[in-house]
Design an enzyme around this catalytic site. Sequence first.
Site, PDB file in Angstrom:
ATOM      1  N   ALA A  56       0.814  -1.212   0.000  1.00 34.38           N
ATOM      2  CA  ALA A  56       0.000   0.000   0.000  1.00 34.38           C
ATOM      3  C   ALA A  56       0.850   1.266   0.000  1.00 34.38           C
ATOM      4  O   ALA A  56       0.487   2.263  -0.627  1.00 34.38           O
ATOM      5  CB  ALA A  56      -0.942  -0.005   1.203  1.00 34.38           C
ATOM      6  N   PHE A  57       1.982   1.246   0.684  1.00 33.19           N
ATOM      7  CA  PHE A  57       2.830   2.433   0.775  1.00 33.19           C
ATOM      8  C   PHE A  57       3.311   2.891  -0.600  1.00 33.19           C
ATOM      9  O   PHE A  57       3.546   4.081  -0.817  1.00 33.19           O
ATOM     10  CB  PHE A  57       4.027   2.144   1.697  1.00 33.19           C
ATOM     11  N   GLU A  58       3.442   1.971  -1.540  1.00 37.30           N
ATOM     12  CA  GLU A  58       3.927   2.296  -2.887  1.00 37.30           C
ATOM     13  C   GLU A  58       2.827   2.789  -3.824  1.00 37.30           C
ATOM     14  O   GLU A  58       3.103   3.264  -4.925  1.00 37.30           O
ATOM     15  CB  GLU A  58       4.618   1.080  -3.501  1.00 37.30           C
ATOM     16  N   ALA A  80      -5.087  -3.216   0.958  1.00 31.05           N
ATOM     17  CA  ALA A  80      -5.662  -3.660   2.228  1.00 31.05           C
ATOM     18  C   ALA A  80      -4.598  -3.553   3.308  1.00 31.05           C
ATOM     19  O   ALA A  80      -3.607  -4.276   3.276  1.00 31.05           O
ATOM     20  CB  ALA A  80      -6.169  -5.092   2.119  1.00 31.05           C
ATOM     21  N   VAL A  81      -4.813  -2.615   4.228  1.00 36.03           N
ATOM     22  CA  VAL A  81      -3.911  -2.441   5.359  1.00 36.03           C
ATOM     23  C   VAL A  81      -4.674  -2.905   6.598  1.00 36.03           C
ATOM     24  O   VAL A  81      -5.730  -2.361   6.919  1.00 36.03           O
ATOM     25  CB  VAL A  81      -3.463  -0.972   5.517  1.00 36.03           C
ATOM     26  N   ALA A  85       0.180  -5.409  15.615  1.00 35.31           N
ATOM     27  CA  ALA A  85       0.513  -5.116  17.008  1.00 35.31           C
ATOM     28  C   ALA A  85       1.370  -3.862  17.177  1.00 35.31           C
ATOM     29  O   ALA A  85       1.613  -3.421  18.293  1.00 35.31           O
ATOM     30  CB  ALA A  85       1.235  -6.315  17.619  1.00 35.31           C
ATOM     31  N   HIS A  88       2.960   0.656  12.983  1.00 35.94           N
ATOM     32  CA  HIS A  88       3.216   0.657  11.538  1.00 35.94           C
ATOM     33  C   HIS A  88       1.932   0.921  10.746  1.00 35.94           C
ATOM     34  O   HIS A  88       1.929   1.672   9.766  1.00 35.94           O
ATOM     35  CB  HIS A  88       3.829  -0.689  11.133  1.00 35.94           C
ATOM     36  N   PHE A 113      -9.648   6.672  -3.608  1.00 35.43           N
ATOM     37  CA  PHE A 113      -9.071   5.930  -2.485  1.00 35.43           C
ATOM     38  C   PHE A 113      -9.894   4.670  -2.229  1.00 35.43           C
ATOM     39  O   PHE A 113     -10.957   4.717  -1.621  1.00 35.43           O
ATOM     40  CB  PHE A 113      -9.038   6.814  -1.234  1.00 35.43           C
ATOM     41  N   ARG A 127     -15.359  -6.568   3.398  1.00 30.19           N
ATOM     42  CA  ARG A 127     -15.390  -5.427   2.481  1.00 30.19           C
ATOM     43  C   ARG A 127     -14.857  -5.762   1.088  1.00 30.19           C
ATOM     44  O   ARG A 127     -14.841  -4.919   0.211  1.00 30.19           O
ATOM     45  CB  ARG A 127     -14.598  -4.272   3.098  1.00 30.19           C
TER      46      ARG A 127
END
Length: 154
Positions: A56-58, A80-81, A85, A88, A113, A127
């Site tokens: 997702a970061f990319e 999907a993020v 624990a 991050h 988004f 989802r």
Amino acid sequence: MNVYEGNLVGTGLKIGIVVARFNEFITSKLLSGALDGLKRHGVEEQHIDVAWVPGAFEIPLVAKKMAESKKYDAVITLGAVIRGATSHYDYVCNEVAKGTSHAALSSGVPVIFGVLTTDTIEQAIERAGTKAGNKGWEAALSAIEMANVMRTFS
């Protein structure tokens, strides 16, 4: 008073999609939903380009590049993020949301988004085509509507 609204007619639209490979068992379902939504609303398959990225970061960088190319009427981001624990999750979610928004604002092209940000794997599954519908499908419809409303200002 003038009122501007986009419609859900995808005929003639060119759509870019950026999909994160991380959590692919979820993101592949989001992609299937998006493709189904686009095609059912008139977007031709040859007018859809899909770019896979590691996570997702990319997503924002490739979404921005697609939008700046001016080859697309809209770009959809899918990922999907899922909370773990550590903190991050918060960093990734915030940066992906900001980056996606920046890509749209700096390019003038709608960047939708469609990244799930969930607390549990079960919420992500819901989802991606089960209880809570398919957010990929919803992102596709948002892309069509935004592309059409933007055309009214051209």
